[in-house]
Design a protein around this motif. Structure first.
Motif, PDB file in Angstrom:
ATOM      1  N   ILE A  48       0.853  -1.179   0.000  1.00 12.58           N
ATOM      2  CA  ILE A  48       0.000   0.000   0.000  1.00 12.58           C
ATOM      3  C   ILE A  48       0.896   1.239   0.000  1.00 12.58           C
ATOM      4  CG2 ILE A  48      -1.868  -1.165   1.214  1.00 12.58           C
ATOM      5  CD1 ILE A  48      -0.994   0.372   3.742  1.00 12.58           C
ATOM      6  N   THR A  49       0.367   2.323  -0.491  1.00 13.34           N
ATOM      7  CA  THR A  49       1.109   3.580  -0.485  1.00 13.34           C
ATOM      8  C   THR A  49       0.527   4.474   0.604  1.00 13.34           C
ATOM      9  OG1 THR A  49       1.558   3.444  -2.853  1.00 13.34           O
ATOM     10  CG2 THR A  49       1.772   5.606  -1.812  1.00 13.34           C
ATOM     11  N   VAL A  50       1.365   4.839   1.560  1.00 14.24           N
ATOM     12  CA  VAL A  50       0.940   5.691   2.664  1.00 14.24           C
ATOM     13  C   VAL A  50       1.453   7.101   2.401  1.00 14.24           C
ATOM     14  CG1 VAL A  50       1.104   6.083   5.155  1.00 14.24           C
ATOM     15  CG2 VAL A  50       0.940   3.754   4.270  1.00 14.24           C
ATOM     16  N   GLN A  51       0.567   8.062   2.499  1.00 18.35           N
ATOM     17  CA  GLN A  51       0.888   9.420   2.082  1.00 18.35           C
ATOM     18  C   GLN A  51       1.340  10.334   3.219  1.00 18.35           C
ATOM     19  OE1 GLN A  51      -2.607  10.756   0.002  1.00 18.35           O
ATOM     20  NE2 GLN A  51      -2.285   9.369  -1.715  1.00 18.35           N
ATOM     21  N   ARG A  52       1.417   9.790   4.439  1.00 21.13           N
ATOM     22  CA  ARG A  52       1.839  10.613   5.578  1.00 21.13           C
ATOM     23  C   ARG A  52       2.972   9.919   6.325  1.00 21.13           C
ATOM     24  NH1 ARG A  52      -3.675  11.064   5.271  1.00 21.13           N
ATOM     25  NH2 ARG A  52      -4.534  13.188   5.204  1.00 21.13           N
ATOM     26  N   GLY A  53       3.883  10.717   6.863  1.00 17.60           N
ATOM     27  CA  GLY A  53       5.002  10.195   7.622  1.00 17.60           C
ATOM     28  C   GLY A  53       4.757  10.245   9.123  1.00 17.60           C
ATOM     29  N   PRO A  54       5.788   9.944   9.923  1.00 14.67           N
ATOM     30  CA  PRO A  54       5.614   9.815  11.373  1.00 14.67           C
ATOM     31  C   PRO A  54       5.254  11.123  12.072  1.00 14.67           C
ATOM     32  CG  PRO A  54       7.944   9.727  10.765  1.00 14.67           C
ATOM     33  CD  PRO A  54       7.171   9.652   9.496  1.00 14.67           C
ATOM     34  N   GLU A  55       5.535  12.264  11.442  1.00 22.72           N
ATOM     35  CA  GLU A  55       5.191  13.536  12.077  1.00 22.72           C
ATOM     36  C   GLU A  55       3.677  13.680  12.273  1.00 22.72           C
ATOM     37  OE1 GLU A  55       5.137  13.908   7.698  1.00 22.72           O
ATOM     38  OE2 GLU A  55       6.651  13.198   9.129  1.00 22.72           O
ATOM     39  N   THR A  56       2.894  12.884  11.544  1.00 21.23           N
ATOM     40  CA  THR A  56       1.431  12.903  11.700  1.00 21.23           C
ATOM     41  C   THR A  56       1.022  12.503  13.116  1.00 21.23           C
ATOM     42  OG1 THR A  56       1.156  12.384   9.351  1.00 21.23           O
ATOM     43  CG2 THR A  56      -0.725  11.943  10.790  1.00 21.23           C
ATOM     44  N   LEU A  57       1.836  11.671  13.745  1.00 21.83           N
ATOM     45  CA  LEU A  57       1.499  11.212  15.100  1.00 21.83           C
ATOM     46  C   LEU A  57       1.400  12.374  16.085  1.00 21.83           C
ATOM     47  CD1 LEU A  57       3.803   8.051  15.267  1.00 21.83           C
ATOM     48  CD2 LEU A  57       1.315   8.096  14.946  1.00 21.83           C
ATOM     49  N   ALA A  58       2.093  13.460  15.810  1.00 23.10           N
ATOM     50  CA  ALA A  58       2.069  14.613  16.711  1.00 23.10           C
ATOM     51  C   ALA A  58       0.723  15.322  16.698  1.00 23.10           C
ATOM     52  CB  ALA A  58       3.172  15.599  16.332  1.00 23.10           C
ATOM     53  N   THR A  59      -0.092  15.050  15.680  1.00 22.16           N
ATOM     54  CA  THR A  59      -1.391  15.718  15.550  1.00 22.16           C
ATOM     55  C   THR A  59      -2.537  14.842  16.023  1.00 22.16           C
ATOM     56  OG1 THR A  59      -1.840  14.932  13.298  1.00 22.16           O
ATOM     57  CG2 THR A  59      -0.469  16.913  13.529  1.00 22.16           C
ATOM     58  N   ALA A  60      -2.235  13.642  16.499  1.00 26.40           N
ATOM     59  CA  ALA A  60      -3.288  12.662  16.806  1.00 26.40           C
ATOM     60  C   ALA A  60      -3.829  12.828  18.221  1.00 26.40           C
ATOM     61  CB  ALA A  60      -2.749  11.252  16.626  1.00 26.40           C
ATOM     62  N   ASP A  61      -5.143  12.635  18.346  1.00 27.44           N
ATOM     63  CA  ASP A  61      -5.783  12.513  19.654  1.00 27.44           C
ATOM     64  C   ASP A  61      -5.780  11.058  20.104  1.00 27.44           C
ATOM     65  OD1 ASP A  61      -6.680  15.328  19.825  1.00 27.44           O
ATOM     66  OD2 ASP A  61      -7.935  14.764  18.121  1.00 27.44           O
ATOM     67  N   THR A  62      -5.832  10.149  19.129  1.00 30.09           N
ATOM     68  CA  THR A  62      -5.755   8.709  19.377  1.00 30.09           C
ATOM     69  C   THR A  62      -4.828   8.097  18.340  1.00 30.09           C
ATOM     70  OG1 THR A  62      -7.997   8.539  20.308  1.00 30.09           O
ATOM     71  CG2 THR A  62      -7.047   6.524  19.396  1.00 30.09           C
ATOM     72  N   VAL A  63      -3.950   7.201  18.771  1.00 29.05           N
ATOM     73  CA  VAL A  63      -3.085   6.451  17.863  1.00 29.05           C
ATOM     74  C   VAL A  63      -3.497   4.989  17.910  1.00 29.05           C
ATOM     75  CG1 VAL A  63      -0.732   5.636  17.415  1.00 29.05           C
ATOM     76  CG2 VAL A  63      -1.129   8.022  18.080  1.00 29.05           C
ATOM     77  N   VAL A  64      -3.733   4.385  16.736  1.00 30.51           N
ATOM     78  CA  VAL A  64      -4.104   2.973  16.627  1.00 30.51           C
ATOM     79  C   VAL A  64      -2.982   2.222  15.932  1.00 30.51           C
ATOM     80  CG1 VAL A  64      -5.773   1.305  15.751  1.00 30.51           C
ATOM     81  CG2 VAL A  64      -6.559   3.559  16.496  1.00 30.51           C
ATOM     82  N   ILE A  65      -2.583   1.098  16.529  1.00 31.52           N
ATOM     83  CA  ILE A  65      -1.506   0.285  15.950  1.00 31.52           C
ATOM     84  C   ILE A  65      -2.059  -1.097  15.623  1.00 31.52           C
ATOM     85  CG2 ILE A  65       0.817  -0.643  16.270  1.00 31.52           C
ATOM     86  CD1 ILE A  65       1.243   1.541  18.367  1.00 31.52           C
TER      87      ILE A  65
END
Length: 327
Positions: free
Chosen positions: A62-79
């Protein structure tokens, strides 16, 4: 602004589990007049690397269009789960990439894992001293690798406040629906479940693994008895009454019920009544006495005892908390 959920896509991910948060949270819409139809969550997918391809356990990437800096904007992180966790799985430590990605996560962010995504949370220290679960087939290895985690290998999911973990695969659906329900109430979660064509609620404490989850051909089931009971939860229901619905002896009915559902008929009835009470407390202005009667507990004392045992709160506190959270 909608609650922002960042789903971390790791190499070796399972496409089914990656899609669960997108489906469940993406379908969630406001049900109150002031926010009817409004998207309640913004779901974004990111990688531990700059935008680009991420391998799956299937025959495609799959092609993911966002990098790890997106985690800084999250209210919830799902793994979600991954089959290529490397030293996370073998040594219980984060890779440099993962550690750098996790450094973006803000304090207080809600952390969620699906299946073996719990290994990542544990390696990052989020599960130290906490209860957690994972896929039943990995539970022993998980406990040996992370002895400081209180592993429960039997349940569908565990809600420990700001950190939530689920068992394997479809249990991720149960956990995500639980989060929607916790955030926005039964009506919203039930609407998502109907549109997804899945059961609206399976209790987190339900067994992960049922010996005979699908009856054999021509095997008598207990489905009719459960349907009958759900239609009369407010009335007294005896075990022999349920058995009669299937023309079985009490002993045979009890055995087959446990084989199919994973708990005894009495435990199941109590869970259904707790669920009914929760719905009434959330969505009506009925008195506690009336909620107790309509849910089949009979008295407010019995309702309080069962709700306290199941949820750790009284009916009054549950109602106040729900309405406060939804306001």
């Amino acid at each position: 602004m909608p609650h922002r959920i960042a789903v971390l896509a790791l190499d070796g991910l399972l496409p089914f589990e990656l899609g669960i948060p997108q489906r469940i949270f993406g379908l969630s819409r406001g049900s109150e007049p002031r926010d009817e139809g409004r998207k309640l969550y913004e779901v974004v997918t990111c990688s531990v690397r700059p935008p680009g391809p991420v391998r799956t356990d299937a025959d495609f990437t799959i092609t993911v269009q966002r990098g790890p800096e997106t985690l800084a904007t999250a209210d919830t992180v799902v793994i979600p789960a991954s089959y290529e966790l490397g030293p996370v799985y073998t040594e219980g430590r984060l890779t440099d990439e993962l550690a750098a990605a996790f450094a973006h996560i803000r304090p207080g962010t809600r952390m969620v894992s699906i299946c073996t995504g719990s290994y990542v949370l544990a390696a990052a220290g989020y599960l130290d001293g906490r209860p957690a679960t994972t896929h039943w087939s990995s539970a022993d290895h998980f406990q040996q690798l992370f002895p400081e985690v209180r592993v429960d290998p039997d349940v569908l999911f565990i809600d420990d406040g700001d950190v939530l973990t689920s068992a394997g695969v479809a249990a991720g659906i149960d956990l995500c629906l639980h989060i929607v329900r916790r955030d926005h109430g039964t009506a919203v979660a039930n609407d998502v479940a109907r549109r997804t064509v899945v059961p609206p609620h399976r209790d987190g404490g339900q067994a992960q693994y049922i010996q005979r989850p699908v009856p054999e051909t021509q095997f008598a089931t207990t489905t009719s008895a459960r349907t009958w009971a759900l239609g009369r939860l407010e009335r007294p229901i005896l075990l022999r009454d349920m058995a009669q619905q299937e023309s079985m002896s009490v002993r045979t009915f009890t055995r087959r019920f446990r084989e199919e559902v994973g708990v005894s008929p009495v435990q199941w009835l109590t869970r259904q009544r707790v669920e009914r009470a929760r719905q009434l407390l959330e969505s009506t202005d009925l008195s506690i006495d009336q909620v107790a009667r309509d849910a089949g507990f009979g008295t407010p004392t019995s309702l309080r005892q069962h709700l306290q045992a199941a949820l750790g709160v009284s009916p009054t506190v549950y109602r106040r908390t729900f309405r406060t959270g939804k306001a």
